[in-house]
Design an enzyme around this catalytic site. Structure first.
Site, mmCIF file in Angstrom:
data_model
loop_
_atom_site.group_PDB
_atom_site.id
_atom_site.type_symbol
_atom_site.label_atom_id
_atom_site.label_comp_id
_atom_site.label_asym_id
_atom_site.label_seq_id
_atom_site.Cartn_x
_atom_site.Cartn_y
_atom_site.Cartn_z
ATOM 1 N N LYS A 285 -16.583 6.131 3.711
ATOM 2 C CA LYS A 285 -16.080 5.865 2.496
ATOM 3 C C LYS A 285 -16.540 5.561 0.834
ATOM 4 O O LYS A 285 -17.007 4.075 1.222
ATOM 5 C CB LYS A 285 -14.678 4.544 2.983
ATOM 6 C CG LYS A 285 -13.656 4.811 1.696
ATOM 7 C CD LYS A 285 -13.467 3.249 2.446
ATOM 8 C CE LYS A 285 -12.526 2.535 0.738
ATOM 9 N NZ LYS A 285 -11.192 1.687 1.087
ATOM 10 N N ASP A 290 -11.430 0.859 -6.978
ATOM 11 C CA ASP A 290 -10.558 0.891 -6.058
ATOM 12 C C ASP A 290 -9.360 -0.488 -6.990
ATOM 13 O O ASP A 290 -9.404 -1.959 -6.705
ATOM 14 C CB ASP A 290 -9.797 0.215 -4.655
ATOM 15 C CG ASP A 290 -8.713 0.646 -3.690
ATOM 16 O OD1 ASP A 290 -7.416 1.347 -4.579
ATOM 17 O OD2 ASP A 290 -8.380 -0.058 -2.919
ATOM 18 N N LYS A 297 -3.940 -3.563 -7.295
ATOM 19 C CA LYS A 297 -4.120 -4.520 -7.129
ATOM 20 C C LYS A 297 -4.021 -5.626 -8.381
ATOM 21 O O LYS A 297 -3.634 -5.797 -9.260
ATOM 22 C CB LYS A 297 -5.822 -5.068 -6.496
ATOM 23 C CG LYS A 297 -5.561 -3.673 -5.272
ATOM 24 C CD LYS A 297 -7.808 -3.822 -5.631
ATOM 25 C CE LYS A 297 -8.062 -2.871 -3.943
ATOM 26 N NZ LYS A 297 -7.612 -3.232 -2.790
ATOM 27 N N ASP A 308 -16.458 -0.478 -3.008
ATOM 28 C CA ASP A 308 -15.184 0.188 -1.949
ATOM 29 C C ASP A 308 -16.029 1.831 -1.318
ATOM 30 O O ASP A 308 -14.968 2.060 -0.786
ATOM 31 C CB ASP A 308 -14.077 0.379 -2.694
ATOM 32 C CG ASP A 308 -12.693 0.184 -1.653
ATOM 33 O OD1 ASP A 308 -12.904 -0.222 -0.445
ATOM 34 O OD2 ASP A 308 -11.812 0.934 -1.756
ATOM 35 N N ASP A 367 -2.161 1.412 -2.235
ATOM 36 C CA ASP A 367 -3.625 0.441 -1.606
ATOM 37 C C ASP A 367 -4.554 1.200 -0.461
ATOM 38 O O ASP A 367 -5.193 0.391 -0.436
ATOM 39 C CB ASP A 367 -3.312 -0.826 -2.137
ATOM 40 C CG ASP A 367 -4.585 -1.058 -2.337
ATOM 41 O OD1 ASP A 367 -6.015 -0.821 -3.058
ATOM 42 O OD2 ASP A 367 -4.759 -2.719 -2.476
ATOM 43 N N GLU A 369 -5.437 3.664 -0.004
ATOM 44 C CA GLU A 369 -6.373 4.922 0.051
ATOM 45 C C GLU A 369 -7.203 5.227 0.411
ATOM 46 O O GLU A 369 -7.444 6.578 0.718
ATOM 47 C CB GLU A 369 -6.650 5.136 -1.071
ATOM 48 C CG GLU A 369 -7.854 4.788 -2.096
ATOM 49 C CD GLU A 369 -7.650 2.984 -1.326
ATOM 50 O OE1 GLU A 369 -9.366 2.245 -1.164
ATOM 51 O OE2 GLU A 369 -7.070 1.877 -1.782
ATOM 52 N N ARG A 371 -8.037 4.880 4.431
ATOM 53 C CA ARG A 371 -7.559 5.742 5.331
ATOM 54 C C ARG A 371 -7.399 7.561 5.210
ATOM 55 O O ARG A 371 -7.492 8.555 5.687
ATOM 56 C CB ARG A 371 -6.619 5.323 6.046
ATOM 57 C CG ARG A 371 -5.116 5.182 5.203
ATOM 58 C CD ARG A 371 -4.260 4.580 6.116
ATOM 59 N NE ARG A 371 -4.785 2.904 5.653
ATOM 60 C CZ ARG A 371 -4.239 1.678 6.346
ATOM 61 N NH1 ARG A 371 -3.553 1.843 7.038
ATOM 62 N NH2 ARG A 371 -4.334 0.531 6.067
#
Length: 523
Positions: A285, A290, A297, A308, A367, A369, A371
């Site tokens: 990933k 993020d 967030k 991230d 959020d 995201e 996956r």
């Protein structure tokens, strides 16, 4: 920004005679009546490797260390000026915990001890380690652990300060490891392997620690591609136009809210002679920052979301180590990259996204995201063909809640999850297999699409498992797979400990390399 380099070599000279700035020895703590009867010094025991140092101190070294407060606790570092007793001006005793019964200390104990000592010796240029190394079947693992700990403990991110920092001491530049025979081919091979693997870990840390405005998807993709080409890997980079033409709906959806467009980087390692016929796929990933997107967030701690992309960083750097180590198995890596930002072009809750494999996903939380981009990467990997697929990502806060900040969660094919667990135990990157229950999948049924991105009722129970259940939808039946959730272990926000410094840790580079070598050796 890259961290200062550190070199490591083997020596078989008497440690008491080494021309170094400091010599590191191991110290055990003892318990029981004998230790109590002998006074404070009786609670300490020098580890093997320190014999000549102890002799130079006329047997008074443990007594002196005890007076300085040494207890032999794991990772404890106590420094002692030698005043000419040995060649090195400083002796450093690093705690190894209780004396092992009939065996050397565990590799992870040695790894953390070496890391603690080298980190504590910042300001010294040349350091020697005279830690206990067995001469039996455990010798290779012990030497590997010491070498890795020293090389990683000496890591420091270069940073962005514009003024000199007078109180900031430079990391150790050179480490010597005392061994019985410095010319032994097996020992030299372990050092070469440790240097290749820790170079990958250090690069992962550099990428994770880089300020997010300086490592947006196009820049990150270029950095990975350049390093991979230099290593002799095959490289393919898909830009936003190629992603649109290829139907990578998940990557495009997440990246469409940012002015820095998304990327997919594919790296290919082809072994000499074709290898053993097995094919390994690695997926990581790469969310370079993020914000949560529209489902934004909280501000508190959001700055850590520069990490991230830790999964992609680990996969990309692991491929460089694989290129150097040349295992006899084909490995292909897929690094989907995007920046998850809120804007007038962001994807929204309620959107339905068509993924690379044609499945349609109802978005409920922007959020979630990671996956979305991973699903496209996994689908592409399966389409290209793989026998084993290892995917790693800073996917869910549920991993931290369930397993803490050091143990990764593993989901997927049960047998492969056990191999990941074993690899984690061998490398000091622990992982624990978790289930993928049917009721979690049922909770992700969508009224309008093939699957909801999260629980349809926004129930966060089993949040880590929801991520694994979602990703399973994009793995084809013939591929054995494992999803490694490193949300906690990939980033260390506390004070330095062992060979972990503050910031990116480089987890799970060593696990991935170990797994690839395992498949190369055992299929």
């Amino acid at each position: 920004m890259t961290s200062p380099s550190i070199t490591l070599s083997l020596v078989d000279t008497d440690p008491a005679e080494l021309a170094v700035d400091a010599i590191v020895i191991g110290l055990y703590s003892q318990s029981g009546e004998q230790a109590a009867d002998a006074g404070p010094a009786g609670a300490l025991l020098l580890a093997s490797g320190a014999e000549s140092i102890a002799a130079a101190f006329d047997g008074k070294l443990t007594e002196t260390l005890a007076l300085l407060g040494a207890a032999g606790a794991p990772g404890e570092v106590v420094k002692l000026a030698t005043l000419g007793t040995v060649t090195a001006p400083v002796v450093v005793a690093v705690g190894l915990g209780g004396e092992p019964t009939g065996a050397a200390p565990a590799p992870e104990t040695l790894r953390r001890a070496a890391g603690s000592a080298v980190r504590a010796l910042a300001g010294a240029r040349r350091v020697a380690l005279a830690l206990p190394l067995p001469d039996d079947a455990d010798a290779a693992a012990a030497l590997r652990a010491v070498a890795e700990g020293a090389l990683l403990g000496g890591y420091r991110f270069a940073g962005y300060k514009t003024r000199p920092q007078p109180a900031r001491r430079e990391p150790v530049a050179e480490v010597l490891v005392a061994v019985p025979d410095a010319g032994d081919a097996n020992a030299q091979a372990e050092v070469a392997r440790a240097q290749a693997v820790t170079s990958a870990v250090r690069l992962t840390r550099d990428w994770v620690n880089t300020a997010p405005n300086l490592l947006r998807p196009p820049v990150f993709a270029d950095a990975v591609a350049e390093a991979a080409r230099e290593a002799g890997l095959g490289v393919e980079v898909l830009d936003e136009a190629a992603l649109a033409a290829g139907g990578y709906g998940g990557i495009l959806a997440v990246g469409q809210g940012s002015e820095a467009p998304p990327r997919l980087v594919k790296l290919t390692y082809t072994p000499d002679g074709g290898g053993n016929g097995k094919r390994v796929a690695l997926v990581g990933k790469g969310i370079t920052f993020d914000t949560g997107g529209v489902s934004i967030k909280p501000a508190q701690g959001m700055w850590e979301m520069k990490s991230d992309m830790g999964g992609a960083a680990a996969v990309g750097a692991a491929m460089l180590a694989i290129a150097a180590l040349k295992p006899s198995v084909a490995v292909t890596a897929y690094l989907p990259m995007a920046e998850n930002m809120p804007s007038g072009t962001s994807y929204r809750p309620g959107d339905v996204v068509t993924m690379y494999n044609g499945k349609r996903v109802e978005v409920l939380n922007t959020d979630a995201e990671g996956r979305m981009i991973l699903a496209d990467g996994i689908a592409r990997a399966c389409e290209d063909g793989a026998d084993y697929l290892f995917e790693t990502s800073t996917l869910t806060g549920g991993q931290v809640i369930s397993l803490g900040k050091r143990i990764a969660g593993v989901m997927g094919t049960p047998q492969l999850c056990e191999r990941v667990k074993a690899a984690g135990e061998a490398t000091g990157e622990p992982a624990w297999p978790m289930p993928l229950p049917d009721d979690v999948r049922k909770g992700m049924d969508s009224d309008v699409a093939d699957i909801s991105q999260t629980n349809a009722g926004m129930d966060r129970a089993g949040h880590m498992l929801q991520g694994g259940v979602f990703l399973r939808e994009f793995v084809t039946d013939e591929v054995a797979w494992a999803h490694i959730d490193i949300a906690g272990p990939s980033y260390h926000s506390g004070e330095a400990t062992g060979y972990w410094t503050k910031g990116g840790t480089g987890v799970p580079v060593r696990t991935l390399v170990h797994l690839v070598e395992d498949v190369a050796a055992n299929g």
